[in-house]
Design an enzyme around this catalytic site. Structure first.
Site, mmCIF file in Angstrom:
data_model
loop_
_atom_site.group_PDB
_atom_site.id
_atom_site.type_symbol
_atom_site.label_atom_id
_atom_site.label_comp_id
_atom_site.label_asym_id
_atom_site.label_seq_id
_atom_site.Cartn_x
_atom_site.Cartn_y
_atom_site.Cartn_z
ATOM 1 N N LYS A 1 0.831 -1.202 0.000
ATOM 2 C CA LYS A 1 0.000 0.000 0.000
ATOM 3 C C LYS A 1 0.874 1.266 0.000
ATOM 4 C CE LYS A 1 -3.849 -2.358 2.359
ATOM 5 N NZ LYS A 1 -4.722 -2.386 3.572
ATOM 6 N N GLU B 1 -9.348 -10.854 -7.560
ATOM 7 C CA GLU B 1 -8.437 -9.709 -7.445
ATOM 8 C C GLU B 1 -7.326 -9.760 -8.499
ATOM 9 O OE1 GLU B 1 -7.375 -9.770 -3.281
ATOM 10 O OE2 GLU B 1 -9.326 -8.937 -2.688
#
Ligand code: DAT
Ligand code: MG
Length: 149
Positions: free
Chosen positions: A9, A126
């Site tokens: 992230k 995903e």
């Protein structure tokens, strides 16, 4: 062989933890089959976290994920979906065990460094959301016989 979607992230990228996080997956014995650095379009972030759309933290989560680049990856290995969640640690870094990525490097829920798919079906969804099939590499790692009997 099982595959999963892993994303470092924006906090992991900005804190210079990209190498450290990849190292942990490599040294375990998992095989990297896809990787790209990217700024995440809002629409992709919202699709990725679609299941959390109704949660109060959703807007903040989308702000965070789109605030700076991420490293999107696909890793492969036996039982990788379950095992990568163990490498990552529980969602809140404040309670994640030492030895896990979130336990060793994170402080709070909204800055927990890394995403990993939570089930085989989620991983498939995903991977398709983030990667084109032709951007994933089928390759033979020479260490394979030294990892699997
Ligand atoms: P995980 O990333 O461990 O799979 P999740 O899928 O439940 O956790 O949530 C996705 C992300 O949303 C999580 O990594 C951080 C954020 N999040 C989850 N629960 C939260 C909460 N109660 N408050 C703030 N952020 C939260
Ligand atoms: Mg999740």
């Amino acid at each position: 062989m099982e595959r999963t979607f892993i994303m470092i992230k924006p906090d992991g990228v900005n804190r210079g933890l990209v190498g450290e996080i990849i190292r942990r997956f490599e040294h375990k014995g998992f095989k990297l089959v896809g990787m790209k650095m990217m700024s995440v379009p809002r629409e992709l972030a919202e699709k990725h976290y679609d299941a959390l759309r109704e949660r109060s933290f959703f807007p903040g989560l989308i702000e965070f994920i789109t605030s700076a680049p991420v490293i999107a990856m696909v890793w492969e290995g036996e039982n990788i979906v379950t095992f990568s969640r163990k490498l990552i640690g529980v969602t809140d870094p404040g309670t994640a065990d030492p030895g896990t990525i979130r336990g060793d490097y994170g402080m709070t829920m909204g800055r927990n460094l890394i995403h990993g798919s939570d089930a085989i079906e989620t991983a498939q969804r995903e991977i398709h959301l983030w990667f084109n099939e032709e951007d994933l590499v089928d390759w033979h790692a020479v260490n394979h016989p030294w990892l699997y009997e």
